[in-house]
Design a protein around this motif. Sequence first.
Motif, PDB file in Angstrom:
ATOM      1  N   PHE A  19       0.829  -1.211   0.000  1.00 20.73           N
ATOM      2  CA  PHE A  19       0.000   0.000   0.000  1.00 20.73           C
ATOM      3  C   PHE A  19       0.865   1.264   0.000  1.00 20.73           C
ATOM      4  O   PHE A  19       0.535   2.248  -0.663  1.00 20.73           O
ATOM      5  CB  PHE A  19      -0.938  -0.003   1.202  1.00 20.73           C
ATOM      6  CG  PHE A  19      -2.031   1.010   1.084  1.00 20.73           C
ATOM      7  CD1 PHE A  19      -3.141   0.773   0.295  1.00 20.73           C
ATOM      8  CD2 PHE A  19      -1.943   2.231   1.742  1.00 20.73           C
ATOM      9  CE1 PHE A  19      -4.138   1.707   0.153  1.00 20.73           C
ATOM     10  CE2 PHE A  19      -2.946   3.178   1.614  1.00 20.73           C
ATOM     11  CZ  PHE A  19      -4.046   2.921   0.821  1.00 20.73           C
ATOM     12  N   TYR A  22       2.112   1.756  -3.464  1.00 16.38           N
ATOM     13  CA  TYR A  22       0.984   2.148  -4.315  1.00 16.38           C
ATOM     14  C   TYR A  22       0.643   3.627  -4.103  1.00 16.38           C
ATOM     15  O   TYR A  22       0.437   4.377  -5.064  1.00 16.38           O
ATOM     16  CB  TYR A  22      -0.227   1.265  -3.985  1.00 16.38           C
ATOM     17  CG  TYR A  22      -1.497   1.705  -4.664  1.00 16.38           C
ATOM     18  CD1 TYR A  22      -1.700   1.457  -6.015  1.00 16.38           C
ATOM     19  CD2 TYR A  22      -2.485   2.386  -3.959  1.00 16.38           C
ATOM     20  CE1 TYR A  22      -2.863   1.879  -6.637  1.00 16.38           C
ATOM     21  CE2 TYR A  22      -3.639   2.800  -4.577  1.00 16.38           C
ATOM     22  CZ  TYR A  22      -3.824   2.541  -5.914  1.00 16.38           C
ATOM     23  OH  TYR A  22      -4.971   2.964  -6.534  1.00 16.38           O
ATOM     24  N   CYS A  23       0.632   4.046  -2.833  1.00 17.52           N
ATOM     25  CA  CYS A  23       0.316   5.445  -2.520  1.00 17.52           C
ATOM     26  C   CYS A  23       1.361   6.384  -3.106  1.00 17.52           C
ATOM     27  O   CYS A  23       1.020   7.437  -3.639  1.00 17.52           O
ATOM     28  CB  CYS A  23       0.260   5.647  -1.005  1.00 17.52           C
ATOM     29  SG  CYS A  23      -1.327   5.249  -0.339  1.00 17.52           S
ATOM     30  N   SER A  24       2.645   5.982  -2.995  1.00 18.97           N
ATOM     31  CA  SER A  24       3.702   6.845  -3.533  1.00 18.97           C
ATOM     32  C   SER A  24       3.566   6.970  -5.052  1.00 18.97           C
ATOM     33  O   SER A  24       3.807   8.037  -5.620  1.00 18.97           O
ATOM     34  CB  SER A  24       5.083   6.326  -3.145  1.00 18.97           C
ATOM     35  OG  SER A  24       5.294   5.069  -3.717  1.00 18.97           O
ATOM     36  N   VAL A  26       0.645   6.746  -6.823  1.00 23.97           N
ATOM     37  CA  VAL A  26      -0.513   7.614  -7.099  1.00 23.97           C
ATOM     38  C   VAL A  26      -0.162   9.075  -6.791  1.00 23.97           C
ATOM     39  O   VAL A  26      -0.531   9.983  -7.546  1.00 23.97           O
ATOM     40  CB  VAL A  26      -1.754   7.148  -6.280  1.00 23.97           C
ATOM     41  CG1 VAL A  26      -2.920   8.126  -6.412  1.00 23.97           C
ATOM     42  CG2 VAL A  26      -2.190   5.777  -6.736  1.00 23.97           C
ATOM     43  N   PHE A  27       0.593   9.282  -5.710  1.00 24.29           N
ATOM     44  CA  PHE A  27       0.994  10.640  -5.336  1.00 24.29           C
ATOM     45  C   PHE A  27       1.882  11.260  -6.428  1.00 24.29           C
ATOM     46  O   PHE A  27       1.737  12.433  -6.777  1.00 24.29           O
ATOM     47  CB  PHE A  27       1.743  10.599  -3.998  1.00 24.29           C
ATOM     48  CG  PHE A  27       2.131  11.961  -3.484  1.00 24.29           C
ATOM     49  CD1 PHE A  27       1.165  12.848  -3.024  1.00 24.29           C
ATOM     50  CD2 PHE A  27       3.468  12.357  -3.454  1.00 24.29           C
ATOM     51  CE1 PHE A  27       1.525  14.103  -2.550  1.00 24.29           C
ATOM     52  CE2 PHE A  27       3.824  13.616  -2.981  1.00 24.29           C
ATOM     53  CZ  PHE A  27       2.861  14.485  -2.531  1.00 24.29           C
ATOM     54  N   TRP A  43      -8.725   6.328 -11.724  1.00 22.43           N
ATOM     55  CA  TRP A  43      -8.994   5.638 -10.459  1.00 22.43           C
ATOM     56  C   TRP A  43      -9.376   4.178 -10.684  1.00 22.43           C
ATOM     57  O   TRP A  43      -8.935   3.303  -9.942  1.00 22.43           O
ATOM     58  CB  TRP A  43     -10.099   6.355  -9.680  1.00 22.43           C
ATOM     59  CG  TRP A  43      -9.601   7.631  -9.077  1.00 22.43           C
ATOM     60  CD1 TRP A  43      -9.893   8.900  -9.473  1.00 22.43           C
ATOM     61  CD2 TRP A  43      -8.678   7.762  -7.994  1.00 22.43           C
ATOM     62  NE1 TRP A  43      -9.227   9.814  -8.710  1.00 22.43           N
ATOM     63  CE2 TRP A  43      -8.466   9.148  -7.779  1.00 22.43           C
ATOM     64  CE3 TRP A  43      -8.006   6.851  -7.176  1.00 22.43           C
ATOM     65  CZ2 TRP A  43      -7.620   9.638  -6.800  1.00 22.43           C
ATOM     66  CZ3 TRP A  43      -7.165   7.341  -6.193  1.00 22.43           C
ATOM     67  CH2 TRP A  43      -6.976   8.710  -6.010  1.00 22.43           C
ATOM     68  N   SER A  46      -6.259   2.356 -11.515  1.00 27.78           N
ATOM     69  CA  SER A  46      -5.391   2.238 -10.328  1.00 27.78           C
ATOM     70  C   SER A  46      -5.847   1.099  -9.424  1.00 27.78           C
ATOM     71  O   SER A  46      -5.028   0.321  -8.937  1.00 27.78           O
ATOM     72  CB  SER A  46      -5.421   3.541  -9.521  1.00 27.78           C
ATOM     73  OG  SER A  46      -4.964   4.588 -10.308  1.00 27.78           O
ATOM     74  N   ILE A 122     -10.306   7.885  -2.641  1.00 19.63           N
ATOM     75  CA  ILE A 122      -9.254   7.788  -1.617  1.00 19.63           C
ATOM     76  C   ILE A 122      -9.811   7.120  -0.351  1.00 19.63           C
ATOM     77  O   ILE A 122      -9.189   6.219   0.216  1.00 19.63           O
ATOM     78  CB  ILE A 122      -8.649   9.190  -1.312  1.00 19.63           C
ATOM     79  CG1 ILE A 122      -7.809   9.651  -2.503  1.00 19.63           C
ATOM     80  CG2 ILE A 122      -7.790   9.166  -0.044  1.00 19.63           C
ATOM     81  CD1 ILE A 122      -7.406  11.114  -2.490  1.00 19.63           C
ATOM     82  N   PHE A 126      -8.536   3.571   1.120  1.00 20.01           N
ATOM     83  CA  PHE A 126      -8.048   3.520   2.505  1.00 20.01           C
ATOM     84  C   PHE A 126      -8.886   2.565   3.353  1.00 20.01           C
ATOM     85  O   PHE A 126      -8.350   1.864   4.205  1.00 20.01           O
ATOM     86  CB  PHE A 126      -8.034   4.920   3.129  1.00 20.01           C
ATOM     87  CG  PHE A 126      -6.673   5.551   3.072  1.00 20.01           C
ATOM     88  CD1 PHE A 126      -5.693   5.236   4.017  1.00 20.01           C
ATOM     89  CD2 PHE A 126      -6.341   6.439   2.064  1.00 20.01           C
ATOM     90  CE1 PHE A 126      -4.420   5.796   3.949  1.00 20.01           C
ATOM     91  CE2 PHE A 126      -5.077   7.010   1.994  1.00 20.01           C
ATOM     92  CZ  PHE A 126      -4.114   6.697   2.932  1.00 20.01           C
TER      93      PHE A 126
END
Lengths: 147, 75
Positions: A19, A22-24, A26-27, A43, A46, A122, A126
Amino acid sequence: MSYQEKKNVVSLLSTLLIFGFYCSYVFQVHQESTELIDNFRFWGASILILIPVSIVVKIIITIVFNIIYRITTNEIEPSFSDELDKLIELKATRNSHYVFILGFLLSMGSLVIEMPPSTMFIILIFSGLVSEVAGVITQLYLYRRGV
Amino acid sequence: MDKLLIRSNVRKLRFEHHEMTQQQLAEKVGVTRQTIVAIEKEKYSPSLELAFRIALVFNSPLEEVFFIGKKEASI
């Protein structure tokens, strides 16, 4: 610590690791193009990419963990789930679902108060993470405390 | 209703049966060693089927292997 407890700790760490990466990602995309962030296609893709990637990475991590477990303990990991494992798994899945339903309702609530669709996605992603963590923590707790 | 505490003599019976290991008992009744550990530590009350399987391994009546202990807090 038993095999099941160790397996759950590894599962928790791998979930957070996947995760985090993955977040890095998307960021990074968000930094490059702010137009994409409210694009449904972005989205959808993703989430669809995250599912098979996380499954494959988890399988690899489990295989590596089993090899290390065999080498360090000279024990072969249990090849089946017995009644205790199944009972604990059921309780963990139930708790995991409760958390995800709460996250789903929150994500729908964000649309009701006219927040951007990206907020909804988001919250949804989460809640997926938190529900998985809740499931693993439930398993760890029940293996330690008993059923 | 008061919660019943199911206690067991599994540990004692293992030692009386040629010091049978937890792994050996687990294999005979078809569960993992972790489940035998949980039963011995009274962290898990086995299903009726598993309880009978354990009693059959020790060739003892069920009530000799499992019995009701003192009552715990109300639920």
